[in-house]
Design a protein around this motif. Structure first.
Motif, mmCIF file in Angstrom:
data_model
loop_
_atom_site.group_PDB
_atom_site.id
_atom_site.type_symbol
_atom_site.label_atom_id
_atom_site.label_comp_id
_atom_site.label_asym_id
_atom_site.label_seq_id
_atom_site.Cartn_x
_atom_site.Cartn_y
_atom_site.Cartn_z
ATOM 1 N N ILE A 98 0.894 -1.411 -0.123
ATOM 2 C CA ILE A 98 -0.220 -0.116 0.013
ATOM 3 C C ILE A 98 0.936 1.316 0.020
ATOM 4 C CG2 ILE A 98 -1.525 1.613 1.487
ATOM 5 C CD1 ILE A 98 -2.817 -1.448 2.311
ATOM 6 N N GLN A 99 1.736 1.168 0.885
ATOM 7 C CA GLN A 99 2.799 2.635 1.112
ATOM 8 C C GLN A 99 3.384 2.655 -0.194
ATOM 9 O OE1 GLN A 99 4.930 2.215 4.776
ATOM 10 N NE2 GLN A 99 6.647 3.215 3.749
ATOM 11 N N ASN A 100 4.128 1.633 -0.984
ATOM 12 C CA ASN A 100 4.915 1.733 -1.885
ATOM 13 C C ASN A 100 4.170 1.938 -3.284
ATOM 14 O OD1 ASN A 100 8.003 1.705 -1.097
ATOM 15 N ND2 ASN A 100 6.894 0.301 0.239
ATOM 16 N N GLY A 101 2.770 1.402 -3.192
ATOM 17 C CA GLY A 101 2.068 1.776 -4.384
ATOM 18 C C GLY A 101 1.495 3.302 -4.499
ATOM 19 N N VAL A 102 1.483 4.066 -3.057
ATOM 20 C CA VAL A 102 1.011 5.485 -3.176
ATOM 21 C C VAL A 102 2.530 6.016 -3.551
ATOM 22 C CG1 VAL A 102 0.886 7.175 -1.494
ATOM 23 C CG2 VAL A 102 -0.606 5.329 -1.383
ATOM 24 N N THR A 107 5.316 9.473 -7.235
ATOM 25 C CA THR A 107 6.793 9.783 -7.902
ATOM 26 C C THR A 107 6.550 9.621 -9.503
ATOM 27 O OG1 THR A 107 7.972 8.653 -5.898
ATOM 28 C CG2 THR A 107 9.013 8.927 -7.886
ATOM 29 N N TYR A 108 6.135 8.562 -9.867
ATOM 30 C CA TYR A 108 5.981 8.442 -11.362
ATOM 31 C C TYR A 108 4.806 9.074 -11.980
ATOM 32 C CZ TYR A 108 10.074 5.703 -9.986
ATOM 33 O OH TYR A 108 11.384 5.158 -9.726
ATOM 34 N N GLY A 109 3.598 8.813 -11.461
ATOM 35 C CA GLY A 109 2.376 9.477 -12.065
ATOM 36 C C GLY A 109 2.501 11.046 -12.182
ATOM 37 N N LEU A 110 3.131 11.635 -10.994
ATOM 38 C CA LEU A 110 3.039 13.083 -10.741
ATOM 39 C C LEU A 110 4.361 13.526 -11.244
ATOM 40 C CD1 LEU A 110 0.570 13.477 -7.912
ATOM 41 C CD2 LEU A 110 0.099 13.620 -10.253
ATOM 42 N N ASP A 111 5.364 12.576 -11.564
ATOM 43 C CA ASP A 111 6.586 13.002 -11.817
ATOM 44 C C ASP A 111 7.408 13.891 -10.487
ATOM 45 O OD1 ASP A 111 8.840 13.156 -13.714
ATOM 46 O OD2 ASP A 111 8.404 15.083 -14.301
ATOM 47 N N PHE A 112 7.314 13.685 -9.296
ATOM 48 C CA PHE A 112 8.039 14.075 -8.239
ATOM 49 C C PHE A 112 9.223 13.301 -8.248
ATOM 50 C CE2 PHE A 112 3.691 15.286 -6.232
ATOM 51 C CZ PHE A 112 3.549 16.193 -6.993
ATOM 52 N N HIS A 113 10.352 13.969 -8.318
ATOM 53 C CA HIS A 113 11.622 12.973 -8.446
ATOM 54 C C HIS A 113 12.811 13.601 -7.311
ATOM 55 C CE1 HIS A 113 10.200 10.143 -11.279
ATOM 56 N NE2 HIS A 113 9.969 11.105 -12.196
ATOM 57 N N GLU A 117 10.741 15.973 -2.544
ATOM 58 C CA GLU A 117 9.572 15.325 -2.952
ATOM 59 C C GLU A 117 9.415 13.666 -2.677
ATOM 60 O OE1 GLU A 117 8.854 18.327 -6.800
ATOM 61 O OE2 GLU A 117 9.879 16.340 -7.227
ATOM 62 N N SER A 118 10.372 13.170 -2.980
ATOM 63 C CA SER A 118 10.197 11.870 -2.474
ATOM 64 C C SER A 118 9.998 11.449 -1.058
ATOM 65 C CB SER A 118 11.559 10.867 -2.912
ATOM 66 O OG SER A 118 11.877 10.859 -4.235
ATOM 67 N N LEU A 119 10.491 12.321 -0.005
ATOM 68 C CA LEU A 119 10.152 12.053 1.305
ATOM 69 C C LEU A 119 8.958 12.271 1.605
ATOM 70 C CD1 LEU A 119 13.640 13.563 2.700
ATOM 71 C CD2 LEU A 119 12.877 11.354 3.116
ATOM 72 N N VAL A 120 8.391 13.359 0.984
ATOM 73 C CA VAL A 120 6.920 13.946 1.349
ATOM 74 C C VAL A 120 6.082 12.674 0.777
ATOM 75 C CG1 VAL A 120 5.089 15.367 0.748
ATOM 76 C CG2 VAL A 120 7.411 16.459 1.370
ATOM 77 N N CYS A 121 6.274 12.237 -0.348
ATOM 78 C CA CYS A 121 5.637 11.179 -1.063
ATOM 79 C C CYS A 121 5.362 9.966 0.037
ATOM 80 C CB CYS A 121 5.884 10.770 -2.278
ATOM 81 S SG CYS A 121 5.709 12.137 -3.546
#
Length: 174
Positions: A98-102, A107-113, A117-121
């Motif tokens: 669940i966690q890594n699906g979100v 990350t990849y759907g909204l292009d947060f890299h 951004e990765s920490l917030v996601c």
């Protein structure tokens, strides 16, 4: 029993126990989040985002088990420890998915890299998975021994009766 601003009267012992459980679960969970985010931040320098988070989550799961087993759910049935560990790992793995699906979608759907951004996601994923984990751990993994629950209820009733007797006026006491 204690007064509660939520109910305007007395807080039932069952509600008080659940609130206590939620608070302890939260403390262990927060320590796990700190461990996970520190691990994740370090691993991001060496690994792809989702893989780094999986490894960081596994580290946090190991430390959280100790907190849950020996503090939050210390009264749970100890006779079935292998069942407990197996279920803990199964539900932790579901929480990890669940966690890594979100995290993956953000990350990849909204292009947060970026690292931030990765920490917030990751924190958002942790939040979503935490609701599932709390329900699963208390429902399936760390079950309280029924006799202990009944004994606790009986003890609380005796204490409540004693408190009522002590608060009665002196002329009514025998």
């Amino acid at each position: 029993m204690t007064a509660s601003p939520l109910t305007g009267g007395r807080t039932p012992s069952a509600l008080r126990r659940v609130l206590n459980e939620v608070a302890k679960f939260g403390i262990v969970g927060i320590s796990g989040v700190v461990i996970q985010l520190i691990s994740f931040g370090i691993l991001l320098d060496f690994m792809q985002t989702v893989r780094a988070n999986i490894v960081a989550t596994l580290i946090a799961i190991a430390t959280n088990y100790v907190g849950y087993r020996y503090w939050v759910y210390r009264d749970a049935d100890k006779k079935t420890r292998s069942r407990e560990i197996s279920l803990f790992l199964v539900f932790s793995a579901i929480g990890l998915v669940i966690q890594n699906g979100v995290l993956f979608v953000l990350t990849y759907g909204l292009d947060f890299h970026t690292k931030l951004e990765s920490l917030v996601c990751s924190v958002i994923g942790i939040g979503v998975a935490t609701v599932f984990r709390f329900w699963a751990y208390r429902t399936w993994v760390f079950r309280v021994v029924p006799q202990a629950e009944q004994a606790l209820e009986a003890a609380e009733q005796i204490l409540a009766a004693e408190q009522v007797k002590r608060s009665a006026p002196v002329s009514h006491r025998r």
